[in-house]
Write an enzyme that holds these catalytic residues in place. Sequence first.
Site: not given
Length: 216
Positions: A91, A165, A169
């Site tokens: 996250c 995210c 990410c």
Amino acid sequence: MTNTYRRGELTIDQQLALATATRRLGEEFTGAFGAETIERFLHTSYEEFATRAAVANFLPLLAERFARQRLHALARVEGRSDGRPIVLFLCTHNAGRSQMALGWFRHLAGEHAIAWSGGAEFAGEINPAAVASMAERGIDISGEFPKPWTEEIVRAADVVVTMGCGDACPVYPGRRYMDWELDDPAGKGVEDVLPIRDEIERRVRALLADLGLPSV
């Protein structure tokens, strides 16, 4: 510590703690990695936390724990595996959702699988409401700490679960990716975090079933 890590700025105690950590990791990974690799991973891990950790005395311990995880990941990338699947929860801050998912996964999967977590912009500490909500179900995540993701950790994972995210990410070919849309517990009280916790439990149980793994 200043906001920029330099080895010359380490206190004597920190230098001794890192030397002890290097020795422990060297003994643990004997035959797998040389001293140069171990020291590099330890000091780059230290550098990751040096600008964020609230208590400098804990930095060598955090660096050792993270370096150990990274070395296990590197071993997996290089083909040394015990056959257990690895799931990585990501996250933004690695302070709430991904930490609760990590706690649930480890609690439910036991020794049948490995789970890690990380954040694109990892925080200085875990969300206290997340810790309290998990403790209500008998799962202690207070000993965990926010941490970043690194290339070897993502590449070692079989499944990467992202939570809010977005483009931050990492995406690597050959990984299985899942995106869980979950409310962010940041700024919420414990009562408001409980539904998030329960939804994460449901999703982790479903993931374990999908992976063909038993759960408690």
